[in-house]
Enzyme design. Structure first.
Site, PDB file in Angstrom:
ATOM      1  N   LYS A 179      60.907  51.133  32.403  1.00  0.00           N
ATOM      2  CA  LYS A 179      60.057  51.818  33.382  1.00  0.00           C
ATOM      3  C   LYS A 179      60.924  52.748  34.230  1.00  0.00           C
ATOM      4  O   LYS A 179      61.611  52.324  35.141  1.00  0.00           O
ATOM      5  CB  LYS A 179      59.332  50.821  34.310  1.00  0.00           C
ATOM      6  CG  LYS A 179      58.186  51.534  35.024  1.00  0.00           C
ATOM      7  CD  LYS A 179      57.890  51.044  36.390  1.00  0.00           C
ATOM      8  CE  LYS A 179      58.801  51.481  37.480  1.00  0.00           C
ATOM      9  NZ  LYS A 179      58.746  52.918  37.835  1.00  0.00           N
ATOM     10  N   SER A 233      67.247  50.628  44.913  1.00  0.00           N
ATOM     11  CA  SER A 233      67.644  50.300  46.282  1.00  0.00           C
ATOM     12  C   SER A 233      67.779  48.787  46.486  1.00  0.00           C
ATOM     13  O   SER A 233      67.186  47.986  45.753  1.00  0.00           O
ATOM     14  CB  SER A 233      66.624  50.866  47.259  1.00  0.00           C
ATOM     15  OG  SER A 233      65.394  50.202  47.066  1.00  0.00           O
ATOM     16  N   GLU A 254      71.998  46.904  40.213  1.00  0.00           N
ATOM     17  CA  GLU A 254      72.929  47.983  40.615  1.00  0.00           C
ATOM     18  C   GLU A 254      72.286  48.708  41.785  1.00  0.00           C
ATOM     19  O   GLU A 254      71.278  49.391  41.595  1.00  0.00           O
ATOM     20  CB  GLU A 254      73.152  48.951  39.448  1.00  0.00           C
ATOM     21  CG  GLU A 254      73.835  48.354  38.239  1.00  0.00           C
ATOM     22  CD  GLU A 254      75.287  48.017  38.486  1.00  0.00           C
ATOM     23  OE1 GLU A 254      75.852  48.456  39.511  1.00  0.00           O
ATOM     24  OE2 GLU A 254      75.866  47.290  37.657  1.00  0.00           O
TER      25      GLU A 254
HETATM   26  P1  NAD Z   1      63.893  52.290  44.364  1.00  0.00           P
HETATM   27  O1  NAD Z   1      64.426  50.933  44.556  1.00  0.00           O
HETATM   28  O2  NAD Z   1      62.844  52.782  45.292  1.00  0.00           O
HETATM   29  O3  NAD Z   1      63.262  52.448  42.910  1.00  0.00           O
HETATM   30  C1  NAD Z   1      64.001  52.180  41.735  1.00  0.00           C
HETATM   31  C2  NAD Z   1      63.047  51.812  40.617  1.00  0.00           C
HETATM   32  O4  NAD Z   1      62.422  50.567  40.957  1.00  0.00           O
HETATM   33  C3  NAD Z   1      61.916  52.804  40.389  1.00  0.00           C
HETATM   34  O5  NAD Z   1      61.647  52.878  39.012  1.00  0.00           O
HETATM   35  C4  NAD Z   1      60.760  52.161  41.130  1.00  0.00           C
HETATM   36  O6  NAD Z   1      59.490  52.549  40.657  1.00  0.00           O
HETATM   37  C5  NAD Z   1      61.016  50.694  40.860  1.00  0.00           C
HETATM   38  N1  NAD Z   1      60.412  49.758  41.811  1.00  0.00           N
HETATM   39  C6  NAD Z   1      60.095  49.973  43.112  1.00  0.00           C
HETATM   40  N2  NAD Z   1      59.526  48.872  43.639  1.00  0.00           N
HETATM   41  C7  NAD Z   1      59.474  47.943  42.653  1.00  0.00           C
HETATM   42  C8  NAD Z   1      59.015  46.600  42.577  1.00  0.00           C
HETATM   43  N3  NAD Z   1      58.453  45.994  43.623  1.00  0.00           N
HETATM   44  N4  NAD Z   1      59.145  45.938  41.414  1.00  0.00           N
HETATM   45  C9  NAD Z   1      59.709  46.537  40.340  1.00  0.00           C
HETATM   46  N5  NAD Z   1      60.152  47.800  40.349  1.00  0.00           N
HETATM   47  C10 NAD Z   1      60.050  48.502  41.485  1.00  0.00           C
HETATM   48  O7  NAD Z   1      65.147  53.252  44.336  1.00  0.00           O
HETATM   49  P2  NAD Z   1      65.131  54.833  44.219  1.00  0.00           P
HETATM   50  O8  NAD Z   1      64.720  55.384  45.544  1.00  0.00           O
HETATM   51  O9  NAD Z   1      64.420  55.246  42.987  1.00  0.00           O
HETATM   52  O10 NAD Z   1      66.685  55.146  43.948  1.00  0.00           O
HETATM   53  C11 NAD Z   1      67.612  55.311  44.947  1.00  0.00           C
HETATM   54  C12 NAD Z   1      68.403  54.051  45.152  1.00  0.00           C
HETATM   55  O11 NAD Z   1      69.031  53.672  43.943  1.00  0.00           O
HETATM   56  C13 NAD Z   1      69.546  54.247  46.151  1.00  0.00           C
HETATM   57  O12 NAD Z   1      69.629  53.109  46.975  1.00  0.00           O
HETATM   58  C14 NAD Z   1      70.772  54.335  45.253  1.00  0.00           C
HETATM   59  O13 NAD Z   1      71.983  53.984  45.864  1.00  0.00           O
HETATM   60  C15 NAD Z   1      70.414  53.383  44.177  1.00  0.00           C
HETATM   61  N6  NAD Z   1      71.204  53.647  42.989  1.00  0.00           N
HETATM   62  C16 NAD Z   1      72.181  52.761  42.613  1.00  0.00           C
HETATM   63  C17 NAD Z   1      72.981  53.000  41.505  1.00  0.00           C
HETATM   64  C18 NAD Z   1      74.045  52.038  41.064  1.00  0.00           C
HETATM   65  O14 NAD Z   1      74.456  52.134  39.904  1.00  0.00           O
HETATM   66  N7  NAD Z   1      74.516  51.134  41.899  1.00  0.00           N
HETATM   67  C19 NAD Z   1      72.770  54.166  40.761  1.00  0.00           C
HETATM   68  C20 NAD Z   1      71.785  55.061  41.171  1.00  0.00           C
HETATM   69  C21 NAD Z   1      70.996  54.789  42.283  1.00  0.00           C
END
Ligand code: NAD
Length: 488
Positions: A179, A233, A254
């Site tokens: 997803k 996140s 991650e």
């Molecule tokens: P996010 O957590 O909002 O979303 C990430 C994914 O999770 C999306 O596909 C989203 O639809 C899904 N998601 C959201 N709520 C969910 C739930 N309740 N259950 C299951 N899936 C759910 O993050 P974002 O805003 O898309 O990305 C930015 C974040 O990602 C930043 O914090 C960044 O640091 C982090 N990030 C980390 C790495 C790493 O390798 N450590 C790499 C890239 C980004």
């Protein structure tokens, strides 16, 4: 919902080798114009159920293929994505707001390399064997794929991070339900069109589009998905951990970062300044590994700041499809407002904004006036306890502060809840080793940034994650290990 003047791109889920329409859709925006240009399936339980079912059906056949057979298919897929590199790069830039140059040189080449890398590494793993002569026994380990893997990825490096999960998962013999972020789904959908030609059997890779709350959570809660690999996140990771707890799922998380760069007074500023500009502002600062706290030793503080700000002002912000542009659009209006609000908070606390937001003016081309753009912003004199120094901003904003001693800077660098990456700049070999050892970060770069060997572990400490990814680490995560004892 707004009226749509132009024909929109409409995505479909990819389940069991077929594109399947969905009963409802969500709008997806072009961040550089602010227009809706694409409709993404708003999948829920029903669609996830169908995808998991297809993945379960495909598992026995796929998992019984030899690593070599799987490797050949992964290599073919890599070739096909590479063949279409320009189309993928254009799509990624339009969908995410990143510059075409970044998509062409980083995102898509890395997606190709992810498949090639795991196609190769899967051929070279060995298992363990021990003997107990006195008991006439030998023991050995065997590794088998886990089953249906649930893969959830974010919007900042869409195809890059999704393929960093799909490639090891299927190389190990699992089938997957992926997803992608609802904000950046297009390149995953384009990749699905290549799967059959690459020889990926139906049902091995299923992609379900939609929001985290509906599609993501349905995947996390599905009883037949024993493993979730998530990048996103820290807040979402907490929710995923809670929701998957009743099923005792295997999780790889991650997460975010608040990464320090530490610049000692013997640093080579000719290398350090351009690299730290990149580490702060590349991809609009929307990389989990971006630097957002720069600690400068007092003796070179003024000199560093003067040169760093002068260079930051040269970064060109504008239409992402212009190859001379360095900074594209941020992912969404809401995210832009959030990033801007941090700059306002810092100012309210008495910090000084040296360039960028609120200080310099941003001239945008006519077609991009409604896009989500922001100038690279440098803030000085921020207190360590300020939210700008503690929370992940995830935009083109970096804070610069002075320090005096090695001991002091290590403590200050470690004084955040995150622990993903850090950068150390010094020409003293002893010092870079000492400091690297004591920093609480899963990755420490000295005198460079973002140089990765995919063989080695990637991941964060503290609130930046659980688990590691890489050749051996991903292999271990995506397989079950068994110890077998033979008495002879
Ligand atoms: P996010 O957590 O909002 O979303 C990430 C994914 O999770 C999306 O596909 C989203 O639809 C899904 N998601 C959201 N709520 C969910 C739930 N309740 N259950 C299951 N899936 C759910 O993050 P974002 O805003 O898309 O990305 C930015 C974040 O990602 C930043 O914090 C960044 O640091 C982090 N990030 C980390 C790495 C790493 O390798 N450590 C790499 C890239 C980004």
């Amino acid at each position: 919902m707004m009226a749509h003047s132009k024909a929109l791109l409409v995505l479909e889920n990819f389940i069991g080798g077929k594109f399947v329409p969905c009963s409802s859709y969500i709008d997806s925006y072009n961040p550089s114009t602010g227009d809706v240009y694409c409709r993404v399936p708003d999948s829920g339980k029903e669609e996830v159920e169908a995808a998991v079912k297809a993945a379960k059906v495909a598992f026995p056949i796929w998992s019984s293929k030899s690593p070599l057979e799987r490797s050949q298919i992964l290599n073919k897929l890599a070739d096909l994505i590479e063949r279409d590199l320009e189309a993928f790069a254009q799509a990624e830039s339009k969908d995410q707001g990143k510059t075409i140059t970044f998509a062409r040189t980083v995102d898509i080449p890395r997606a190709v390399y992810n498949f090639r890398f795991f196609a190769s590494s899967i051929l070279h793993h060995t298992t363990e064997c021990t003997e107990m002569a006195t008991m006439s026994c030998m023991h050995y380990t065997s590794r088998t794929p886990v089953g249906v893997a649930g893969l959830i990825s974010p919007w900042n490096l869409p195809l890059y991070l999704l393929t960093w999960k799909i490639a090891p998962a299927i190389a190990c013999g699992n089938t997957v339900v992926a997803k992608p972020s609802e904000m950046t789904s297009v390149t995953a959908w384009m990749m699905c069109k290549l799967l059959e030609k690459a020889g990926v059997p139906h049902g091995v890779v299923n992609v379900v589009f939609g929001t985290g709350a509906r599609a993501g959570e349905a995947l996390v809660c599905h009883p037949d998905v024993p493993l979730i690999s998530f990048t996103g996140s820290t807040l979402t990771a907490q929710r995923i951990t809670e929701k998957s707890a009743p099923h005792c799922k295997r999780l790889s998380l991650e997460l975010g970062g608040k990464n320090p760069a530490i610049v000692f007074d013997d640093a080579d500023l000719l290398q350090c300044i351009p690299t730290t500009l990149r580490s702060s502002f590349a991809n609009q600062g929307e990389i989990c590994l971006c630097t957002s706290r720069i600690f400068i030793q007092r003796g070179i503080y003024s000199e560093f700041l003067k040169r760093f700000v002068a260079e930051a002002k040269k970064w060109k912000v504008g239409n992402p499809s212009d190859p001379t542009v360095d900074v594209g659009a941020l992912i969404s209006k809401e995210h832009l407002e959030k990033v801007r609000s941090y700059v306002k908070k810092a100012q309210a606390e008495g910090a000084r904004v040296l360039c960028g937001e609120g200080v310099d003016s941003l001239a945008l081309p006519t077609g991009n006036q409604k896009g989500y753009f922001m100038l690279p912003t440098v803030i000085a004199e921020v207190k360590d306890e300020s939210c700008c120094m503690q929370e992940e901003i995830f935009g083109p904003v970096t804070c610069v502060v002075a320090f005096d001693t090695e001991e002091e800077v290590i403590e200050r660098a470690n004084s955040v809840k995150y622990g993903l990456a850090a950068t150390v700049w010094s020409s003293n070999v002893g010092r870079v080793h000492r400091v690297a050892q004591r920093l609480q970060a899963g990755l420490v770069w000295t005198n460079c940034w973002l140089v990765r060997d995919l063989n080695l572990p990637f991941g964060g400490m503290k609130a930046s994650g659980i688990g590691r990814e890489g050749a051996k680490d991903s292999y271990e995560f995506f397989t079950e290990v068994k110890t077998i004892t033979i008495k002879h």
